[in-house]
Scaffold this active site. Structure first.
Site, short mmCIF file in Angstrom:
data_model
loop_
_atom_site.label_atom_id
_atom_site.label_comp_id
_atom_site.label_asym_id
_atom_site.label_seq_id
_atom_site.Cartn_x
_atom_site.Cartn_y
_atom_site.Cartn_z
N TYR A 171 0.85 -1.19 0.00
CA TYR A 171 0.00 0.00 0.00
C TYR A 171 0.88 1.24 0.00
O TYR A 171 1.86 1.31 0.76
CB TYR A 171 -0.88 0.01 1.27
CG TYR A 171 -1.67 1.29 1.44
CD1 TYR A 171 -2.98 1.39 0.99
CD2 TYR A 171 -1.10 2.41 2.05
CE1 TYR A 171 -3.70 2.56 1.13
CE2 TYR A 171 -1.81 3.59 2.20
CZ TYR A 171 -3.12 3.65 1.74
OH TYR A 171 -3.82 4.82 1.88
N GLU A 190 -3.60 7.48 -3.93
CA GLU A 190 -3.63 6.23 -3.17
C GLU A 190 -3.45 5.08 -4.16
O GLU A 190 -4.27 4.90 -5.07
CB GLU A 190 -4.95 6.06 -2.42
CG GLU A 190 -4.92 4.84 -1.51
CD GLU A 190 -6.21 4.66 -0.71
OE1 GLU A 190 -7.29 4.57 -1.32
OE2 GLU A 190 -6.13 4.64 0.53
#
Ligand code: GDP
Ligand code: MN
Length: 406
Positions: free
Chosen positions: A125, A213
């Site tokens: 991530y 993101e």
């Protein structure tokens, strides 16, 4: 401003960020063509078909009335148009869309990058966002990729690394290395991750993004690092210097009333309640919504008409509020500072007459410069509009109005 995954990936690629390659399609036929092209370009024989909506959680989300997910693997070219057809035209509900879901108008046909090899592919991530409290950018990184990051933050916050980036000096090479090291990488994958983070930060900085993101960032079985997903939010206040990016806006993804409001320079957010409100100033609008709740109503919207409210903005605001069928009363709360109350009152009367058929009670509270004159104009207009000078009185009138509805 949010953009689609396929648009975000095109931007990242321009800045040298490695991405999972894909081609966007609007029909199953186009999806098949896209698949053929991808095979020619990348040699892939498996594909992922990905719904393009402005919301995440697509992989676990469902197309309404079916068992199809918003992201599906196609194990062969023949499966591509079939999977695309299962999504296109359908409504996708994910944890981020609300129950009403979002219509799928486009799908991204992407190469399968989870191919087997010496090592298992591994998901990470990465995000970059503005840290307002510290006046800097922050890169967040985690080994727990592909999962809901809020969940990771709640149950294992120690697995999220944060690196603050001074916006003046930018990302320093040691910082990119530190992040790659924290992710437990070594060898080629380490070098690739450093390159990836450096290019990503450069892209974020160059386009005046408010948030990036990338979840998941994938380490492939042959140690390449690439963006499988991409959520990009561009700072609205910087769009004036990125005309090409402003064109990426997809109005079909936004609430039609909010689109109309922004065209009229009104700050409008639709809510679920029954009392519409029109206020000048964001703080006063928040306080007004509180007052509506205290008087037993639920705000139907947030609407800040700004400092320069006039007949035109009042009329535009009225029209937008009235298009919401849940609205059973409207509270107008204006503090006359720069704008004088008598002018607003005339604006309300004019707008009311221009619109014609308003069948719900309207309560106007005017306070500040020329408040009494404003109240007189409203009271003498002969329209179904009640006026109040004190907010408490306005709240009582709202309470009465919605009690009559029920
Ligand atoms: P989101 O669910 O909206 O966040 O969409 P993502 O783009 O993150 O995709 C969801 C999931 O699909 C990912 O976490 C992966 O597990 C899976 N996925 C995406 N690309 C591929 C791929 O190329 N091959 C395989 N097997 N799975 C993929
Ligand atoms: Mn994702």
């Amino acid at each position: 401003m949010n953009i689609h995954e396929y648009q975000a990936k095109a931007i990242l690629e321009k800045f040298g960020v490695r991405i999972q390659r894909g081609i966007v399609a609007e029909t199953p036929e186009q999806a098949l063509e896209a698949g053929k092209k991808l095979t020619a370009e990348t040699g892939t024989s498996w594909f992922v078909v990905k719904s393009q909506i402005h919301a995440g959680g697509r992989g676990k989300g469902k197309i309404v009335g079916t068992d199809y997910n918003g992201v599906m693997l196609a194990k062969g070219l023949d499966q591509v148009p079939i999977k695309a057809g299962q999504m296109l035209g359908g409504t996708l509900v994910t944890t981020q869309t609300g129950d009403e879901g979002k219509k799928v108008n486009k799908v991204l046909i992407a190469e399968d990058v989870y191919y087997p090899g010496a090592e298992e592919p591994k998901e990470y991530y990465l995000s970059i966002l503005l840290d307002r409290a510290n006046g800097c950018n922050v890169i967040m990184a985690s080994t727990e990729g592909g999962m809901d990051i809020e969940e990771v933050a709640e149950h294992s916050p120690e697995k999220i690394f944060k690196e603050q980036i001074n916006p003046i000096v930018g990302l320093q090479p040691f910082q990119a290395r530190k992040i790659a090291f924290n992710l437990g990488l070594s060898g080629d994958a380490f070098k690739e991750m450093v390159k990836f983070i450096t290019a990503l930060y450069n892209a974020y900085d160059s386009i005046d993004a408010a948030m990036f993101e990338i979840n998941p960032v994938l380490k492939t079985s042959d140690n390449k690092i690439l963006a499988v997903d991409a959520k990009v939010d561009i700072d609205d206040n910087a769009l004036f210097r990125h005309k090409d990016l402003a064109e990426l806006r997809d109005l079909a993804e936004e609430d039609p009333l909010e689109v109309e409001a922004s065209a009229n320079h009104l700050n409008y957010v639709k809510l679920d309640g029954n009392v519409g409100c029109m206020v000048n100033g964001a703080g006063l609008a928040m306080a007004t919504m509180d007052v509506i709740k205290i008087s037993g109503g639920e705000p139907a919207n947030f609407l800040d008409v700004g400092g320069g409210a006039n007949a035109k903005t009042v009329e535009a605001g009225f029209r937008i509020i009235l298009k919401d069928p849940n609205v059973k009363a409207i509270l107008i709360n204006i503090f006359g500072g720069i704008v004088r109350c008598d002018r607003v009152a005339n604006g309300v009367v004019e707008a009311y007459k221009a619109i014609g058929s308003i069948n719900i009670p309207i309560i106007v509270r005017l306070q500040g410069t020329n408040a009494e004159e404003g109240a007189r104009i409203i009271n003498e207009s002969g329209l179904k509009v009640s006026s109040a000078v004190v907010l408490k009185d306005a709240a009582a009138l709202v309470k009465e109005a919605i009690a009559n509805v029920k």
